[in-house]
Design a protein around this motif. Structure first.
Motif, PDB file in Angstrom:
ATOM      1  N   ARG A 164       0.831  -1.209   0.000  1.00  0.00           N
ATOM      2  CA  ARG A 164       0.000   0.000   0.000  1.00  0.00           C
ATOM      3  C   ARG A 164       0.865   1.258   0.000  1.00  0.00           C
ATOM      4  N   PHE A 165       1.983   1.217   0.721  1.00  0.00           N
ATOM      5  CA  PHE A 165       2.905   2.358   0.707  1.00  0.00           C
ATOM      6  C   PHE A 165       3.425   2.603  -0.708  1.00  0.00           C
ATOM      7  N   HIS A 166       3.899   1.545  -1.365  1.00  0.00           N
ATOM      8  CA  HIS A 166       4.396   1.688  -2.738  1.00  0.00           C
ATOM      9  C   HIS A 166       3.297   2.233  -3.661  1.00  0.00           C
ATOM     10  N   ASN A 167       2.107   1.659  -3.562  1.00  0.00           N
ATOM     11  CA  ASN A 167       1.005   2.083  -4.421  1.00  0.00           C
ATOM     12  C   ASN A 167       0.649   3.543  -4.193  1.00  0.00           C
ATOM     13  N   THR A 168       0.584   3.931  -2.925  1.00  0.00           N
ATOM     14  CA  THR A 168       0.171   5.293  -2.587  1.00  0.00           C
ATOM     15  C   THR A 168       1.199   6.318  -3.041  1.00  0.00           C
ATOM     16  N   PHE A 202       2.738  10.880  -6.582  1.00  0.00           N
ATOM     17  CA  PHE A 202       3.576  11.534  -7.584  1.00  0.00           C
ATOM     18  C   PHE A 202       2.820  11.752  -8.891  1.00  0.00           C
ATOM     19  N   LEU A 203       1.917  10.847  -9.248  1.00  0.00           N
ATOM     20  CA  LEU A 203       1.103  11.076 -10.438  1.00  0.00           C
ATOM     21  C   LEU A 203       0.287  12.354 -10.281  1.00  0.00           C
ATOM     22  N   ARG A 204      -0.293  12.569  -9.126  1.00  0.00           N
ATOM     23  CA  ARG A 204      -1.078  13.784  -8.886  1.00  0.00           C
ATOM     24  C   ARG A 204      -0.206  15.034  -8.935  1.00  0.00           C
ATOM     25  N   VAL A 205       1.002  14.943  -8.390  1.00  0.00           N
ATOM     26  CA  VAL A 205       1.921  16.081  -8.467  1.00  0.00           C
ATOM     27  C   VAL A 205       2.236  16.405  -9.924  1.00  0.00           C
ATOM     28  N   LEU A 206       2.544  15.388 -10.702  1.00  0.00           N
ATOM     29  CA  LEU A 206       2.899  15.602 -12.106  1.00  0.00           C
ATOM     30  C   LEU A 206       1.728  16.170 -12.893  1.00  0.00           C
ATOM     31  N   GLU A 207       0.511  15.729 -12.591  1.00  0.00           N
ATOM     32  CA  GLU A 207      -0.664  16.293 -13.270  1.00  0.00           C
ATOM     33  C   GLU A 207      -0.812  17.775 -12.935  1.00  0.00           C
ATOM     34  N   ASN A 208      -0.518  18.148 -11.699  1.00  0.00           N
ATOM     35  CA  ASN A 208      -0.576  19.563 -11.324  1.00  0.00           C
ATOM     36  C   ASN A 208       0.446  20.382 -12.106  1.00  0.00           C
ATOM     37  N   VAL A 209       1.663  19.848 -12.246  1.00  0.00           N
ATOM     38  CA  VAL A 209       2.693  20.548 -13.009  1.00  0.00           C
ATOM     39  C   VAL A 209       2.261  20.690 -14.458  1.00  0.00           C
ATOM     40  N   ARG A 249       8.825  -2.584  -8.007  1.00  0.00           N
ATOM     41  CA  ARG A 249       7.420  -2.415  -7.617  1.00  0.00           C
ATOM     42  C   ARG A 249       6.982  -0.965  -7.805  1.00  0.00           C
ATOM     43  N   PHE A 250       7.772  -0.040  -7.319  1.00  0.00           N
ATOM     44  CA  PHE A 250       7.424   1.373  -7.415  1.00  0.00           C
ATOM     45  C   PHE A 250       7.501   1.862  -8.859  1.00  0.00           C
ATOM     46  N   PHE A 251       8.582   1.510  -9.561  1.00  0.00           N
ATOM     47  CA  PHE A 251       8.769   1.980 -10.936  1.00  0.00           C
ATOM     48  C   PHE A 251       7.642   1.501 -11.838  1.00  0.00           C
ATOM     49  N   GLU A 252       7.346   0.220 -11.799  1.00  0.00           N
ATOM     50  CA  GLU A 252       6.312  -0.302 -12.692  1.00  0.00           C
ATOM     51  C   GLU A 252       4.937   0.237 -12.327  1.00  0.00           C
ATOM     52  N   GLY A 253       4.692   0.430 -11.034  1.00  0.00           N
ATOM     53  CA  GLY A 253       3.415   0.999 -10.635  1.00  0.00           C
ATOM     54  C   GLY A 253       3.234   2.413 -11.128  1.00  0.00           C
ATOM     55  N   LEU A 254       4.280   3.237 -11.008  1.00  0.00           N
ATOM     56  CA  LEU A 254       4.202   4.613 -11.492  1.00  0.00           C
ATOM     57  C   LEU A 254       4.153   4.664 -13.010  1.00  0.00           C
ATOM     58  N   LEU A 255       4.978   3.842 -13.671  1.00  0.00           N
ATOM     59  CA  LEU A 255       4.996   3.824 -15.129  1.00  0.00           C
ATOM     60  C   LEU A 255       3.629   3.469 -15.689  1.00  0.00           C
ATOM     61  N   GLU A 256       2.986   2.463 -15.116  1.00  0.00           N
ATOM     62  CA  GLU A 256       1.652   2.062 -15.586  1.00  0.00           C
ATOM     63  C   GLU A 256       0.653   3.198 -15.417  1.00  0.00           C
ATOM     64  N   ARG A 257       0.703   3.882 -14.290  1.00  0.00           N
ATOM     65  CA  ARG A 257      -0.218   4.991 -14.061  1.00  0.00           C
ATOM     66  C   ARG A 257       0.014   6.119 -15.063  1.00  0.00           C
ATOM     67  N   LEU A 258       1.279   6.442 -15.311  1.00  0.00           N
ATOM     68  CA  LEU A 258       1.601   7.525 -16.253  1.00  0.00           C
ATOM     69  C   LEU A 258       1.170   7.180 -17.669  1.00  0.00           C
ATOM     70  N   GLY A 286      -1.764   8.892 -20.313  1.00  0.00           N
ATOM     71  CA  GLY A 286      -1.391   9.508 -21.583  1.00  0.00           C
ATOM     72  C   GLY A 286      -0.094  10.287 -21.586  1.00  0.00           C
ATOM     73  N   TRP A 287       0.782  10.030 -20.614  1.00  0.00           N
ATOM     74  CA  TRP A 287       2.060  10.732 -20.554  1.00  0.00           C
ATOM     75  C   TRP A 287       3.072  10.110 -21.509  1.00  0.00           C
ATOM     76  N   ASN A 288       3.962  10.945 -22.019  1.00  0.00           N
ATOM     77  CA  ASN A 288       5.156  10.481 -22.726  1.00  0.00           C
ATOM     78  C   ASN A 288       6.246  10.328 -21.685  1.00  0.00           C
ATOM     79  N   VAL A 289       6.666   9.089 -21.408  1.00  0.00           N
ATOM     80  CA  VAL A 289       7.562   8.812 -20.292  1.00  0.00           C
ATOM     81  C   VAL A 289       8.954   8.459 -20.807  1.00  0.00           C
TER      82      VAL A 289
END
Length: 491
Positions: free
Chosen positions: A408-412, A417-424, A444-453, A457-460
């Motif tokens: 849950r920590f990794h997921n959260t 960070f996805l919300r921060v990036l959307e704000n930027v 775990r963290f990288f793949e979770g964030l990458l999937e969300r981005l 619709g982000w270019n990562v």
């Protein structure tokens, strides 16, 4: 099998029963690393005697590998039971490279044998040849020649005389084999880095200081052939910030020539300075005090009951007075502190151990998030992680399995960070983000964030051929220095 010119002395070690103390929560061994036999000697040993060999470099921790017979005997006789020597000299130290497949790509984590001296190609050639001195940890140096940047083999941590001599030798060797004399030098802003001190002593060449996380951002841009402004999410353990504090959880907007620090993890003090890196329970204490404003006694947590009351009171005074407690926004230290809070790792024997063990215990099937933690994302400026820490601690006190809490920590954190990036993005209109820094070795963290981005619709931009950790810093230093020198010339 290819014949390799680097047949090292083989060192046989005796296992020690007291080599490690098991943590209160034992991390699972989820991954195995494999090496194929790359010398005839390896092949013969495997063919005639062993089904497998457990391999490690011939060196003490943090020292360069030993490459000569007499050097191996002198440096390793205290830990080795036997030596298998050879009569073929090794000319250059070159560690084995480390490559890991995650996020759908093979990614180089240590770039050395088999990759060096193959160049990284730039979209725009540097105007002058630039020597980049790299960071203090996981050091590599780099030398540019036109549209190519040549990174050295992995040098390692420059905190002992052997490693620093290797650093100097690698620079001279790179200059020699490329037949290039540098016309400018790039270096990290941290004044205590040995690589920085060496650079500043080179009086005959112009020098450009490059902020650590700007170099990370520039590195992932250069590797992906991108030169326009992007958003950079740079997460690591330690880097000197432009404000004199320790950065490590940074959201930047910039290009090669300049950057703006748009958001960052809310800084917290490292009680005891660098000692807190080796003893993550100190970070856990501070996270607890910060999140609950010292209203929750550490003794409530089974993971912190072993801290003596006298020590606890001393550290509380250090925390309150801010003595020998530098502030940091480090994402790496946040992982360390959570690991210690959950009783997974209280002291470390190798770099990133606490964070690695936190990742290893995470429940693969747990997808839940601490939604209340998203209140810490408010816009520009600090990202407040105290609600996240409170959620972790409350789950822990309620008896939730540590495996689920870790997941849950990794997921959260990925969701935050996805919300921060959307704000930027809403403010800047930029939809390209570059991910760099040692934290992104956490699968775990990288793949979770990458999937969300990607789903959003982000270019990562990510690292593949250059390490996401500090082993890729020198590439970023080259392109930043080139951009700064161009600006000076045009003025």
């Amino acid at each position: 099998l290819p014949i390799c010119s680097q047949i090292r002395p083989i060192v046989l070690l005796r296992a020690r029963e007291d080599a490690a103390v098991a943590p209160s929560v034992a991390p699972r061994n989820r991954y195995l690393g494999f090496m194929l036999p790359y010398t005839p000697l390896h092949y013969l040993i495997l063919k005639n005697h062993f089904r497998a060999l457990v391999m490690t470099s011939g060196n003490l921790s943090e020292e360069p590998i030993a490459i000569a017979n007499d050097e191996a005997i002198r440096r390793l006789s205290g830990i080795a039971d036997a030596f298998l020597l050879h009569n073929r000299e090794i000319l250059q130290r070159c560690d084995d490279s480390i490559v890991r497949v995650y996020g759908g790509e093979a990614r180089v984590l240590r770039r050395s044998r088999g990759f060096v001296p193959a160049p990284v190609f730039l979209k725009t050639p540097t105007r002058v040849s630039i020597l980049a001195c790299g960071p203090e940890l996981k050091n590599t140096v780099a030398l540019s020649r036109g549209e190519t940047v040549f990174l050295s083999q992995h040098i390692g941590d420059l905190d002992n005389p052997e490693a620093f001599r290797f650093f100097e030798h690698a620079i001279e060797h790179l200059k020699k084999i490329l037949e290039v004399e540098p016309e400018a030098i790039a270096y990290d802003l941290h004044p205590e880095y040995l690589s920085t001190k060496w650079a500043l002593k080179q009086e005959s060449l112009p020098k450009v200081g490059v902020q650590h996380h700007h170099a990370h951002l520039a590195s992932v841009m250069a590797e992906n052939g991108v030169e326009d402004r992007i958003i950079g999410l740079v997460l690591d353990g330690t880097g000197m910030g432009t404000d004199g504090t320790i950065w490590g959880g940074e959201v930047l907007v910039g290009d090669f020539s300049e950057f703006e620090r748009w958001a960052w993890l809310r800084p917290f003090p490292l009680v005891g300075g660098t000692r807190a890196i080796l003893e993550p329970w100190r970070v856990a204490l501070v996270l607890l005090w910060e999140a609950f404003e010292e209203t929750l006694p550490p003794s409530r947590l089974p993971s912190l009951r072993g801290v003596e009351e006298k020590t606890l009171e001393l550290l509380r005074q250090v925390y309150r007075k801010g003595i020998h407690a530098p502030f940091t926004s480090s994402c790496g230290r946040l992982f360390d502190g959570i690991s210690a809070l959950l009783g997974i790792c209280q002291k470390v024997d190798y770099e990133a151990q606490a964070a690695i063990e936190l990742e290893m215990v995470a429940d693969d099937g747990e997808m839940a998030e601490y939604t209340e933690a998203f209140s810490g994302v408010q816009g520009r400026g600090p990202v407040d992680t105290r609600p996240l820490v409170r959620s972790v601690v409350e789950d822990y006190l309620n008896g939730t399995e540590v495996e689920k809490i870790s997941a849950r920590f990794h997921n959260t954190l990925a969701g935050m960070f996805l919300r921060v990036l959307e704000n930027v993005s809403q403010e800047t209109g930029i939809r390209t983000v570059g991910l760099s820094g040692g934290v992104f070795q956490n699968v775990r963290f990288f793949e979770g964030l990458l999937e969300r981005l990607q789903r959003a619709g982000w270019n990562v931009l990510t690292h593949r051929e250059v390490p996401t950790n500090d082993g890729g810093i020198a590439l970023g230093q080259v392109v930043v220095a080139d951009a700064r020198l161009r600006m000076e010339t045009s003025q």
